[in-house]
Design an enzyme around this catalytic site. Structure first.
Site, short mmCIF file in Angstrom:
data_model
loop_
_atom_site.label_atom_id
_atom_site.label_comp_id
_atom_site.label_asym_id
_atom_site.label_seq_id
_atom_site.Cartn_x
_atom_site.Cartn_y
_atom_site.Cartn_z
N ARG B 668 22.48 129.85 -119.25
CA ARG B 668 23.49 130.04 -118.23
C ARG B 668 24.00 128.68 -117.75
O ARG B 668 23.21 127.78 -117.50
CB ARG B 668 22.86 130.80 -117.04
CG ARG B 668 23.84 131.28 -116.00
CD ARG B 668 24.60 132.49 -116.51
NE ARG B 668 25.86 132.64 -115.82
CZ ARG B 668 26.01 133.25 -114.64
NH1 ARG B 668 24.97 133.77 -114.04
NH2 ARG B 668 27.19 133.34 -114.08
N PRO B 672 30.38 124.92 -114.24
CA PRO B 672 31.12 124.53 -115.44
C PRO B 672 31.78 123.15 -115.32
O PRO B 672 31.96 122.48 -116.33
CB PRO B 672 32.18 125.63 -115.59
CG PRO B 672 32.15 126.44 -114.36
CD PRO B 672 30.86 126.17 -113.64
N GLN B 678 28.75 116.62 -118.31
CA GLN B 678 27.50 116.22 -118.97
C GLN B 678 27.64 116.34 -120.48
O GLN B 678 27.22 115.46 -121.22
CB GLN B 678 26.35 117.11 -118.49
CG GLN B 678 25.90 116.82 -117.09
CD GLN B 678 24.97 115.62 -117.06
OE1 GLN B 678 25.41 114.49 -117.00
NE2 GLN B 678 23.69 115.87 -117.14
N GLY B 743 21.95 117.73 -120.20
CA GLY B 743 22.24 116.29 -120.07
C GLY B 743 22.14 115.50 -121.36
O GLY B 743 22.76 114.45 -121.48
N GLU B 744 21.34 115.95 -122.30
CA GLU B 744 21.10 115.12 -123.47
C GLU B 744 21.67 115.70 -124.75
O GLU B 744 21.92 114.97 -125.70
CB GLU B 744 19.58 114.89 -123.63
CG GLU B 744 19.07 114.06 -122.46
CD GLU B 744 17.55 113.87 -122.45
OE1 GLU B 744 17.09 112.97 -123.14
OE2 GLU B 744 16.88 114.60 -121.72
#
Lengths: 181, 777
Positions: B668, B672, B678, B743-744
């Site tokens: 989820r 947005p 990110q 984030g990655e």
């Protein structure tokens, strides 16, 4: 003669080694202007001098005697944010926020350069009276301001929304992909 | 690491292996995440709303105060001098001129520095944060080229910098191990990561490869990288009544406070670190020598100290990503079924840290193959400790794996997306665990359609526009769901209906405060302006690092645990006259600033009424979530389908990226607007990895040669096209809020998508990053 910072007269520092950036950050505690390299490579310290953008880490404060400096702290009028500041929030033109003051000051100076018809490296036709503010043109002119979080798209969107009144070319999505193929 | 540490890691690893098995076999309902978080289905409220960053006005006006922006009375400025050899001893250190320079307050060297304990190394124990475990300025030994040898305090930064330039050192130089080839010739070591060997084996992959009718077998190399957050690493700190107070740029406030307390041998609560704004981190803003040196100098001088590293200083004492040399060998049948999957190779670390770049991590759960061999080995060099950088392992590992998949697809004459879909595993290929949620096929289909993948010409070098060759490439992105132990949060509900959340987490630009305020408001049935979110402070509850893309899940789980405690307290307080009388905490939920029976929302009592009747001004609870056993019960990973359109100039060889799409499956999406940023940010750092980023390490002297932002190239505005990002938004039923970290993952897969697009454009297969124009001429 003093130096004018955001409308206020300020004495020049005694030590001639003090950069304009250090004058702002360390002597006046106007820390909105950021230090990212102190070598003129990142643009985080960009401020406006009489409306033109400069890199304040490579400027000695004493060189700017009598000049009017505008920093990110001086952009809002009254309680109202500058339209570009509002656009940065709306378009998520930052993440960590550290390069942001430099991006904003730089973009304001850049918009004035465009307005004056100054060409850039990517300007195709130097004979036109008016420069087409394409996305490429904006990106080239903002490339001296590094962003490591990767907010580049939001920054461009915020700048375009604030300064460019015609539609800039947008190159993503299935429709434009059709056009490119 | 010494032998004892290695043995300790191995024992931890074995214990973990037994535990892992037990948790894998447990029933779902016994495991955290066994009951889906009801919030994951929330459709019309704050979950999934594109809320602008709450700290936006502060950041665009320059009012958010970063670590170096706390002016303190009587404060002095620090500057560092660095060693110019890689290994040996300091023979002489001439500080006389520096001591006499104007404004100088202190020159600290190993001769006069206070006695300090070595910092506990990150991952060596629960709260350790240090990049290496070397003693800091305690003796004359030099361990890397760039190690600090002296610290100057002076009245201004100009005075401190000038004095640092007057320091003169001579050395007794020793032979340093700084060449990878030379170190490799002396032997390599099996790498371990978080207590487990970086080695997986099933079947006989080499034999299967030899027999495979279709195969690729190639070596891919990636260079050193540096994080380069635009904010320089900095501290402003002082000692007050035996307490060390640090304004820091931190992604591990609690870990770093603990680590400093060990260095100075004082109780943990005597170190307080606050770090409300962090100007980017990407793995670099942990604990390094500048923290320790500044704190030691402040104690010696009895004055507050500001130490902001120069950009060169960041390269000298904050580690980056290690180089890798990876072999990927794939064997397949004619219909594209993988029979052999080999991913192995070499990386580099130091004797003083525990971080071999774990590039096989993405391969462990990537593809179904009957025979798998994964292996990481390393050599140790005399260099600055390397460290975690955005998606350690996955960022560079996916470059090799996904380039090889592209090469195999071409040999098979098969579409590269089709090849990937044909090898979709039904369960995790190495752990055997079921997937918690894996919708990668959907991400591929929607991404391909949106990108216009069907227009790609399979034969390379066939599309030309003017002097540009144009090509399309794709790759899979992947990053695990993590939730590390140690989470905790405190909720304070006041009688006016406001809620304060206290949790020691971090805001480096991810949107932490904004997103967690949204989540908390939604969970408690409040509007977002009723939430105050306190974070970035080591005195707050929770041991939650901003790392491993786990902060959202770990914080969400902590707040959920505190919310359960709050409900229990409120139900008890509500009393017999309440419509909630007789209900158990599990039977109630929140709506409209109050509690109600979950299946009977009209049985409702407002927070204000409950507190009012109980004559309470506030209710305060603190709780910890259960340990993260869900990651041992399910295989939990996010995925993305990455699409790139690249252009290569036939005259100059210059590569440009004209289009990029990331189609993600990350559970989820909570916000947005911040999530898209990110994703894009990761992809843009991935474009840097693909095309320009390289920390140049001089193998003769062990010194980083391009320690500045003019010579280390990161993507600038003109390098970045408009990046399209889309997502499945399918909740993961076994994570808090149904979310996984975002984030990655963006930096994973991007390198290969670019390399594959450049191959499709030019027919040139570049297996050595970065793909600079000289490699394309």
């Amino acid at each position: 003669m003093p130096i004018i910072i955001n409308g206020a007269a300020v004495s020049l520092p005694d030590d001639p080694r003090v950069s304009l950036l250090d004058l702002l950050r360390e002597y006046l505690h106007l820390a909105g202007t950021k230090m990212g390299c102190n070598q003129g490579a990142c643009g985080a310290c960009t401020v406006l001098v009489d409306g033109e953008r400069i890199i304040s880490c490579l400027a000695l404060a004493v060189q700017y005697e009598g000049r009017a400096i505008t920093t990110v702290e001086g952009l809002a009028t009254g309680g109202d944010l500058h339209p570009l500041q509002r656009a940065f929030i709306e378009h998520d033109g930052f993440q960590c926020g550290y390069c942001t003051p430099g991006q904003i000051c730089s973009a304001i100076g850049m918009a004035a350069e465009l307005e004056r018809g100054l060409p850039s490296h990517v300007t195709a036709d130097l004979l036109l009276d008016e420069i087409l503010a394409s996305r490429e043109e904006l990106a080239e002119r903002m490339s001296g301001n590094l962003c490591r979080c990767g907010a580049h798209n939001g920054i461009m969107d915020a700048i375009a929304a604030t300064f460019i009144h015609t539609e800039t070319s947008r190159s993503t999505g299935p429709d434009s992909a059709e056009a490119a193929a | 690491m010494n032998l004892l540490d290695q043995a300790k890691q191995a024992v931890q690893g074995m214990a973990q292996a037994v535990m892992t098995k037990a948790v894998a076999l447990a029933p779902d309902s016994w495991v955290p995440g066994g009951q889906p978080d009801p919030l994951m289905h929330s459709k019309h409220g704050l979950i999934g709303a594109p809320v602008s960053r709450l700290d936006g006005p502060l950041k665009v006006t320059g009012k958010a105060a970063f670590a170096a922006e706390f002016p303190l009375p009587d404060m002095v400025y620090a500057a560092l001098a660095y060693s110019t050899i890689a290994k040996g001893r300091i023979r002489s250190l001439d500080i006389a001129r520096a001591e006499k320079a104007p404004g100088v307050v202190l020159v600290m060297t190993h001769h006069n520095a206070p006695r300090l304990q070595p910092p506990p190394l990150f991952l060596s124990e629960e709260k350790a944060a240090a990049g290496d475990n070397l003693p800091v300025m305690q003796d004359d030994r030099i361990h890397w080229n760039g190690q600090p040898i002296a610290l100057i305090l002076a009245g201004t930064q100009e005075q401190a910098d000038h004095a640092a330039s007057l320091i003169r050192a001579t050395y007794i130089e020793e032979d340093a191990q700084i060449s990878i080839a030379a170190a490799r010739a002396e032997g390599t070591t099996q790498s371990q990561f978080m207590g487990q060997p970086l080695h997986n084996e099933s079947g006989d992959a080499e034999a299967a490869l030899a027999e495979a009718p279709f195969k690729v077998d190639a070596t891919y190399t990636t260079p050193r990288h540096n994080h380069n957050p635009i904010e320089l690493h900095a501290v402003t700190l002082f000692w007050q009544g035996g307490v060390l107070r640090v304004h820091d740029a931190q992604q591990l406030v609690t870990h770093s406070a603990f680590t400093l307390s060990r260095v100075f041998d004082i109780p943990e609560e005597k170190v307080i670190i606050t770090s409300p704004y962090v100007g980017g981190g990407f793995g670099s803003k942990s604990l390094w020598q500048h923290h320790i040196l500044a704190a030691a100098a402040a104690r010696m001088a009895g004055r507050p100290v500001r130490l902001m590293l120069s950009r060169e200083g960041v390269y000298r004492i904050v580690g980056g990503r290690s180089p890798t040399e990876q072999r990927v060998a794939l064997g397949a049948t004619a219909d594209g079924k993988l029979t052999a999957l080999i991913h192995s190779g070499l990386t580099v670390k130091t004797p003083h840290n525990a971080m071999p770049e774990p590039f096989i991590l993405p391969t462990r759960s990537a593809y179904a193959a009957d025979n798998i061999l994964l292996d990481v080995r390393h050599v140790e060099l005399d260099m600055l400790g390397n460290t975690f950088m955005r998606a350690p392992g996955e960022a560079v590992g996916t470059f090799a794996l996904e380039s090889a998949m592209d090469e195999l697809a071409e040999k098979l004459g098969m579409d590269p997306i089709e090849l990937r879909l044909r090898n979709e595993p039904e369960k995790d290929p190495t752990s055997g665990l079921p997937f918690s949620a894996r919708h990668i096929a959907q991400a591929w289909r929607t991404g391909a359609e949106r990108f216009g993948w069907h227009r790609r010409k399979p034969v390379p070098g066939t599309v030309r526009e003017g002097e540009w060759l144009v090509g399309m490439g794709c790759a899979t992105a992947t990053y695990p769901y993590y939730r590390m132990p140690g989470g905790a949060a405190r909720l304070t509900l006041t009688s006016d209906g406001h809620v304060t959340v206290d949790v020691a987490v971090h805001e480096m630009g991810m949107g932490t405060a904004t997103v967690q305020s949204q989540v908390t408001a939604e969970r408690l049935g409040l509007s977002i302006d009723m939430i105050r979110f306190n974070y970035g402070d080591s005195t707050l509850p929770g041991l939650i690092m901003a790392g491993g893309s786990q902060q959202t899940a770990a914080t969400g789980a902590s707040i959920l645990a505190a919310y359960d405690a709050l409900k229990k307290e409120l139900v008890a307080l509500a009393g017999n006259s309440s419509p909630l009388a007789g209900l158990k905490p599990d039977e109630v939920g929140s709506r409209d600033a109050g509690l109600c029976k979950l299946d009977e929302p009209d049985r409702y009592d407002s927070y204000a009424a409950i507190l009012g009747r109980a004559r309470r001004e506030e209710v305060r609870v603190e709780a910890s979530p259960p340990p993260p056993l869900e990651t041992m019960h399910w295989s939990m990973h996010s995925h993305g389908a990455m699409f790139c359109e690249a252009r290569v100039n036939i005259v100059t060889g210059e590569p440009r990226i004209s289009r990029f799409l990331g189609s993600f499956d990350c559970g989820r999406i909570l916000n947005p607007k911040t999530a898209a940023s990110q994703f894009r940010g990761g992809i843009i750092m991935g474009l840097g990895l693909a095309l320009m980023e390289e920390t140049q390490f001089d193998e003769r002297k062990g010194r980083i040669m391009n320690a500045n932002l003019a010579d280390y190239h990161v993507p600038v505005h003109l390098d970045v096209p408009e990046i399209d990002v889309i997502w499945t938004d399918i909740p993961d039923p076994h994570t808090p809020m149904g979310a996984r970290g975002v984030g990655e993952i963006g930096i994973t897969g991007t390198g290969a998508a670019v390399a594959n697009a450049i191959y499709n454009a030019t027919g040139k297969r570049i297996r050595d990053l970065p793909i600079t124009l000289d490699k394309l001429l």
